[in-house]
Design an enzyme around this catalytic site. Structure first.
Site, PDB file in Angstrom:
ATOM      1  N   CYS A   1    -125.939   9.175  63.541  1.00  0.00           N
ATOM      2  CA  CYS A   1    -125.457   7.865  63.070  1.00  0.00           C
ATOM      3  C   CYS A   1    -125.231   7.823  61.563  1.00  0.00           C
ATOM      4  O   CYS A   1    -124.635   6.874  61.055  1.00  0.00           O
ATOM      5  CB  CYS A   1    -126.425   6.775  63.481  1.00  0.00           C
ATOM      6  SG  CYS A   1    -126.719   6.748  65.258  1.00  0.00           S
TER       7      CYS A   1
ATOM      8  N   HIS B   1    -125.200   1.021  59.027  1.00  0.00           N
ATOM      9  CA  HIS B   1    -125.052   1.494  60.404  1.00  0.00           C
ATOM     10  C   HIS B   1    -125.432   0.351  61.338  1.00  0.00           C
ATOM     11  O   HIS B   1    -126.433  -0.337  61.134  1.00  0.00           O
ATOM     12  CB  HIS B   1    -125.961   2.702  60.627  1.00  0.00           C
ATOM     13  CG  HIS B   1    -126.094   3.074  62.063  1.00  0.00           C
ATOM     14  ND1 HIS B   1    -125.001   3.178  62.900  1.00  0.00           N
ATOM     15  CD2 HIS B   1    -127.191   3.343  62.835  1.00  0.00           C
ATOM     16  CE1 HIS B   1    -125.416   3.503  64.109  1.00  0.00           C
ATOM     17  NE2 HIS B   1    -126.735   3.604  64.099  1.00  0.00           N
TER      18      HIS B   1
ATOM     19  N   ASN C   1    -124.197  -0.131  69.386  1.00  0.00           N
ATOM     20  CA  ASN C   1    -124.397   0.996  68.476  1.00  0.00           C
ATOM     21  C   ASN C   1    -123.409   2.108  68.834  1.00  0.00           C
ATOM     22  O   ASN C   1    -123.516   2.705  69.904  1.00  0.00           O
ATOM     23  CB  ASN C   1    -125.848   1.475  68.627  1.00  0.00           C
ATOM     24  CG  ASN C   1    -126.168   2.657  67.734  1.00  0.00           C
ATOM     25  OD1 ASN C   1    -125.279   3.290  67.178  1.00  0.00           O
ATOM     26  ND2 ASN C   1    -127.451   2.956  67.615  1.00  0.00           N
TER      27      ASN C   1
END
Ligand code: UT7
Length: 334
Positions: free
Chosen positions: A133, A258, A288
């Site tokens: 990520c 993020h 996500n």
């Protein structure tokens, strides 16, 4: 322009792509015991887009030969990359390097960037970058540095099909993940360029906190432990980048974290002393999306008119590895 301190990178185009299948929290309740209220309260997620998995029709699942059809990481990367190139007013033939940030490549061999490069007609090199990520921010620092070193134009893409590595039987994390892609074109400009400060890191002793094995059941995560560490490392890394850029937190116009959990994003902003209104957030819509999450939020903010030339943008990501990365970027081409 020749390499050296007289040249830097600016972002001149951007694009994004999301698979058409929208999966609501209500849809997720058909998989295991959960509720819309619980998911929204714990994560801020309302919907996510899936390219594969139980909510995608058989005919639309990722193809055996990725890059050929719908649903693959390459397909999403191609769509976002094409849009970014068009906006920059260039074609693949003008690109010296494609950097594809992904932790869900289409194949073990070769890199997914090969198929993307062919589809976009990229004249230069191509490589995948996997920093989970934190990938897009790792990629931004890499791409900007290579532009400063002599490559005139880099296409930087964050693209994921996390649904191919999601364990849909695991209610502790399956609701979090989505698929998508975001892309930017970086071009050489005279002067120092727009990357003002950055920090990259990894603590490889923490691999067991979040991983998906080849041939295993899918993603396994120690959610609370990742949450706690995510807040800490993101704050520390962002502060380091701000310090290196010689920029005060009050000068940051937009914070692009993020998109893992809105509670993490809020906690980081609060600890940095950034008003929450300055957070760029798409998590309610995307879930996500790992390497794609920061460019999806950045592109969304740019399209919404939240960025003006000269604005300072703070990007910060963390993820499996555990990796982390942050950067201070000046929006515009000066
Ligand atoms: O991008 C990579 C990095 N990843 C992340 O940043 C994710 C970080 N972690 C998180 O975002 C959070 O840990 C989650 C959103 C995954 C989970 O939220 P949480 O507040 O940490 O929940 P929890 O795991 O502590 O679980 C709380 C309760 C438990 O029940 P008890 O033991 O309190 O009775 C769980 O069994 O919620 C239960 N639970 C659920 N309930 C309804 C766990 N999953 C669910 C679910 N629906 N899907």
């Amino acid at each position: 322009m020749s390499p050296g301190p007289g040249r830097g990178a600016a972002i001149t185009g951007w694009g994004s792509a999301l698979p058409p299948r929208v999966v609501t929290n209500q849809d997720v309740t058909t998989l295991f015991d959960t509720s819309d209220e619980w998911i929204v309260e714990r994560s801020g997620i309302h919907r996510r887009h899936h390219a594969s998995g139980p909510f995608v029709a058989e005919a639309d699942q990722p193809p055996a030969h990725p890059g050929d059809g719908v649903g693959s990481t390459a397909t999403l990367a191609i769509e976002a990359g094409r849009e970014a190139l068009a906006q920059a007013g260039v074609t693949g033939a003008d690109v010296g390097l494609l950097v594809l940030c992904t932790t869900s490549p289409d194949q073990a061999v070769p890199a997914t960037s090969s198929a993307v490069s062919a589809a976009l007609g990229i004249a230069g090199g191509a490589m995948d970058l996997n920093a989970a990520c934190a990938g897009f921010t790792y990629g931004l620092v890499t791409a900007a540095s290579l532009v400063a070193s002599g490559i005139d134009r880099v296409l930087l893409v964050g693209a994921e099909t996390l649904t191919r590595v999601t364990n849909f039987a695991d209610r502790s994390n399956a609701f979090l993940f989505g698929d998508g892609a975001g892309a930017v074109v970086l071009e050489a400009v005279p002067g120092p360029g727009c990357l003002l400060g950055w920090d990259l890191g990894v603590d490889g002793t923490l691999v067991a906190l979040l991983y998906a094995d080849h041939g295993g059941p899918g993603m396994a995560m120690r959610g609370q432990e990742v949450f706690r560490r995510a807040v800490r490392v993101t704050v520390d890394s962002a502060e380091l980048s701000l310090q290196r850029a010689k920029v005060g937190v009050d000068e940051v116009a937009l914070f692009v974290p993020h998109q893992a959990n809105s509670r993490i994003m809020d906690a980081v902003a609060d600890r940095l002393g950034l008003p929450r209104e300055r957070i760029a957030s798409v998590i309610h819509e995307t879930g996500n999306t790992s390497s794609a999450s920061i460019p999806l939020a950045l592109v969304d903010a740019a399209r919404a008119g939240r960025l003006a030339d000269g604005d300072l943008v703070l990007l910060a990501g963390f993820g499996a590895g555990m990796t982390w990365a942050s950067a201070v970027w000046r929006w515009g081409t000066q």
